[in-house]
Write an enzyme that holds these catalytic residues in place. Sequence first.
Site, short mmCIF file in Angstrom:
data_model
loop_
_atom_site.label_atom_id
_atom_site.label_comp_id
_atom_site.label_asym_id
_atom_site.label_seq_id
_atom_site.Cartn_x
_atom_site.Cartn_y
_atom_site.Cartn_z
N CYS A 138 -2.05 70.37 -21.29
CA CYS A 138 -2.23 69.24 -20.39
C CYS A 138 -1.67 68.01 -21.10
O CYS A 138 -2.16 67.63 -22.16
CB CYS A 138 -3.71 69.04 -20.05
SG CYS A 138 -4.02 67.55 -19.05
N ASN A 197 1.53 74.27 -10.41
CA ASN A 197 1.27 72.89 -10.00
C ASN A 197 2.43 72.45 -9.11
O ASN A 197 3.55 72.96 -9.23
CB ASN A 197 1.19 71.99 -11.23
CG ASN A 197 0.09 72.39 -12.19
OD1 ASN A 197 -1.08 72.10 -11.98
ND2 ASN A 197 0.44 73.10 -13.26
N GLU A 249 -2.64 69.41 -8.54
CA GLU A 249 -2.88 70.14 -9.78
C GLU A 249 -3.64 71.43 -9.57
O GLU A 249 -4.71 71.45 -8.96
CB GLU A 249 -3.63 69.25 -10.78
CG GLU A 249 -2.75 68.26 -11.49
CD GLU A 249 -3.35 67.81 -12.82
OE1 GLU A 249 -3.71 68.68 -13.64
OE2 GLU A 249 -3.44 66.59 -13.03
N CYS A 256 -0.35 63.36 -13.85
CA CYS A 256 -0.22 64.65 -14.50
C CYS A 256 0.90 64.54 -15.53
O CYS A 256 2.07 64.36 -15.16
CB CYS A 256 0.07 65.75 -13.49
SG CYS A 256 0.32 67.39 -14.25
N THR A 289 2.17 66.80 -17.83
CA THR A 289 3.15 67.89 -17.83
C THR A 289 3.97 67.88 -16.54
O THR A 289 5.13 68.30 -16.53
CB THR A 289 2.47 69.26 -18.02
OG1 THR A 289 1.43 69.42 -17.04
CG2 THR A 289 1.88 69.39 -19.42
#
Length: 288
Positions: free
Chosen positions: A86, A197, A215, A225, A227
């Site tokens: 994450c 995602n 997510e 988010c 990533t």
Amino acid sequence: MDLEAVCGPSVPFFKMQGCGNDFVCVDNRELGYDPEAMPDIVVPVCRKAFGVGADGMIFLDHAPEGAGLAYIWHFFNADGSRAEMCGNGSRCAARLAWMLGIAPASHVFGTDAGPIEAAVDPDSNLVTVRLTSPKDLRLNIDMEMEVEGRHHQMTLHSVNTGVPHAVAFVDNLETVDVWQLGRTVRHHEFFNPAGTNMNFVAVTGKGQLSLRTYERGVEDETYACGTGAVASAVIAKELGLTGEETAITTTGGEELGVILRDGKTYLRGAAELVFRGGFYPQSLGIES
């Protein structure tokens, strides 16, 4: 009143947020929770209104001897699923570890996706992490799906930036039904069995993107988010839409910086300690 006599012993925690992604963090070095039992803790703690409420939960723990790591983490989404990585959580973990004296400002810690290099700015709330190299890049995936009984066709791109991400470029982010489309893509058979995602991205200027993300594990749109921001920048660069450095505005209005240079991937942004406290496992239905 003796609260522990009424509610039982409390567990100390720290509430961190990175660009609107919020996490309950605990120092597990002394608590010693078994990783197998952690999902049963995560779900009630992360539950909004009835628990502390968060997008995920982070347990900081001892690194294996000789691993060359300052610490390791156990990261869980709010639904109790363990995640390899994450981006925003990694920045929060790094800053908290520095604040608690677990690690120096520049350090390396262990995740399920591999070692993560972190650099905490002692004079601000900014943290830069070097993430694992993107993999499994796929461009121009023609996707057909049914959304509320209506046929829908999209061109997607996908890449793994520690966890899997799908990306779609749109003209108007405000009109996108992130929850319906995101949920449909997240569970689409193309991404089975792990799911993905889903990121919706708009190009807003030279080297600038805006992003909304559904997510996996949270099962909803989140304010940011990390990533997903990296995945969006990676694919935008591959498509010639941006260069090595990209500024990404998230749903929460915060900005994340992504640098893709010399085969290395960096994510930079704010990480804040919002509050500290103690939760009562007994009150949350968590067995000792």
